[in-house]
Design an enzyme around this catalytic site. Structure first.
Site, PDB file in Angstrom:
ATOM      1  NE  ARG A   1      -9.610   2.353  -4.787  1.00  0.00           N
ATOM      2  CZ  ARG A   1      -9.404   3.151  -6.037  1.00  0.00           C
ATOM      3  NH1 ARG A   1      -9.731   2.896  -7.237  1.00  0.00           N
ATOM      4  NH2 ARG A   1      -8.862   4.387  -5.747  1.00  0.00           N
TER       5      ARG A   1
ATOM      6  CE  LYS B   1      -7.948  -0.273 -11.549  1.00  0.00           C
ATOM      7  NZ  LYS B   1      -7.656  -1.106 -10.532  1.00  0.00           N
TER       8      LYS B   1
HETATM    9  N1  PMM Z   1      -6.766   0.912  -8.264  1.00  0.00           N
HETATM   10  C1  PMM Z   1      -6.188   2.124  -8.266  1.00  0.00           C
HETATM   11  C2  PMM Z   1      -5.859   2.611  -7.082  1.00  0.00           C
HETATM   12  N2  PMM Z   1      -6.286   2.090  -5.960  1.00  0.00           N
HETATM   13  N3  PMM Z   1      -6.598   0.301  -4.755  1.00  0.00           N
HETATM   14  C3  PMM Z   1      -6.921  -1.233  -4.757  1.00  0.00           C
HETATM   15  N4  PMM Z   1      -6.792  -1.816  -3.637  1.00  0.00           N
HETATM   16  N5  PMM Z   1      -7.017  -1.736  -5.721  1.00  0.00           N
HETATM   17  C4  PMM Z   1      -6.858  -1.363  -7.203  1.00  0.00           C
HETATM   18  O1  PMM Z   1      -7.064  -2.042  -8.101  1.00  0.00           O
HETATM   19  C5  PMM Z   1      -6.743   0.168  -7.062  1.00  0.00           C
HETATM   20  C6  PMM Z   1      -6.605   0.872  -5.990  1.00  0.00           C
HETATM   21  C7  PMM Z   1      -5.957   2.645  -9.597  1.00  0.00           C
HETATM   22  O2  PMM Z   1      -7.696   3.276 -10.033  1.00  0.00           O
HETATM   23  P1  PMM Z   1      -7.850   4.867  -9.971  1.00  0.00           P
HETATM   24  O3  PMM Z   1      -6.912   5.704 -10.389  1.00  0.00           O
HETATM   25  O4  PMM Z   1      -9.005   4.726 -10.784  1.00  0.00           O
HETATM   26  O5  PMM Z   1      -8.364   5.104  -8.530  1.00  0.00           O
END
Ligand code: PMM
Length: 292
Positions: free
Chosen positions: A265, A225
């Site tokens: 994650r 991020k």
């Molecule tokens: N961030 C993204 C996508 N899904 N889900 C949860 N639970 N928490 C998050 O902070 C979150 C998420 C965005 O990131 P990506 O595009 O790199 O997947």
């Protein structure tokens, strides 16, 4: 809750004796962090299986980018992207989570073998989401979210970010409980980068103990991020690209695991799988010391 380690568990999911690793499969052409590389069912399923081979405990499948400024994908397109990948991974025995703000996608994913619904809006984007999750008896990730518009200035002002995120998450948890989702199936997530500046993300990471006081397992999603780009920026202030933030992501995984996060994650699993095992070993040493 495991009494000895204080480790939290989620009903309806396998139990891990350490912080779990959630690998990310974004089935999107525009995800900021993996450049849409997995925008193909076969490639996406293979990528998910590779993540498991590298140490992922569960795989989070999403078909809609939540990056700042991303346009919403229509429902038919999201279903087309997500369902075959969920089915393919679940049929291989993978523990699958679905990353969606749509009740229809959540329902169809659960029917296709997903076992966890991860909604970055915490049930706010689609009024049918909470009833759908409750009816299915599925575990649910409630993320801190202040609306579709993200970024530095949009709804990202806080006086005390930790207290405000906790209060707002608490209100969402109450709504989710009132909607019929069982308390032992709710996971909370501070929503790093969503309506937050880098310093907000860092303060939240410093206070995961306070988030845990909400009484639910905590998921931390820091992977690649923007705030990590800020931390790693060179003297000219230029942040490294998302793909060069994986070592920093693994460092956050160790810190989060050490503070009792239920899961992290991440896009790149290998280093994080090592990080959570090291954190578990340190925790084991502490417990053994207390027993002497
Ligand atoms: N961030 C993204 C996508 N899904 N889900 C949860 N639970 N928490 C998050 O902070 C979150 C998420 C965005 O990131 P990506 O595009 O790199 O997947």
């Amino acid at each position: 809750m495991n009494k000895r380690s204080g480790r939290s568990q989620v009903a309806g999911l396998p139990e891990w004796d350490r912080c779990a690793v959630m690998g990310v499969v974004n089935v999107t052409p525009d995800s900021f962090s993996d450049g849409g590389h997995w925008f193909d069912t076969t490639a996406a399923v293979k990528h998910g299986l590779d993540l498991v081979a590298e140490g992922a405990d569960l795989v989070d499948v999403g078909g809609e980018s939540t990056r700042p400024g991303a346009a919403r994908v229509d429902e038919a397109e999201e279903l087309k992207r997500v369902i075959p990948v969920v089915r393919g991974l679940a049929s291989e025995g993978v523990t699958v989570s679905v990353d969606t703000m749509r009740a229809s996608v959540a329902e169809r994913s659960l029917a296709a073998g997903a076992v966890l619904v991860n909604d970055v809006s915490g049930g706010l984007a689609d009024p049918a989401m909470i009833p759908a999750v409750a009816a299915a008896g599925a575990p649910f990730v409630v993320m801190h979210w202040r609306g579709f518009l993200q970024g530095s200035t949009v709804r990202g002002s806080y006086v005390d970010v930790v207290s405000e995120v906790i209060d707002e998450l608490h209100a969402r948890v109450e709504a989710v409980l009132a909607g019929g989702v069982a308390a032992d199936r709710i996971v909370v997530d501070p929503g790093l980068g969503f309506s937050k500046e880098a310093e907000h993300d860092l303060i939240l990471l410093a206070h995961l103990d306070r988030l845990r006081e909400l009484g639910h397992p905590v998921l931390v999603a820091a992977s690649r991020k923007r705030f990590l780009g800020r931390v790693l920026a060179g003297p000219e202030g230029a942040p490294p690209p998302a793909r060069e933030r994986d070592a920093a992501t693994a460092a956050v995984s160790a810190l989060a695991a050490h503070q009792g996060a239920w899961a992290v994650r991440v896009h790149e699993v290998r280093a994080t799988a090592d990080a959570v095992r090291v954190a578990r070993a340190v925790e084991g040493a502490r417990i053994a010391e207390g027993d002497r």
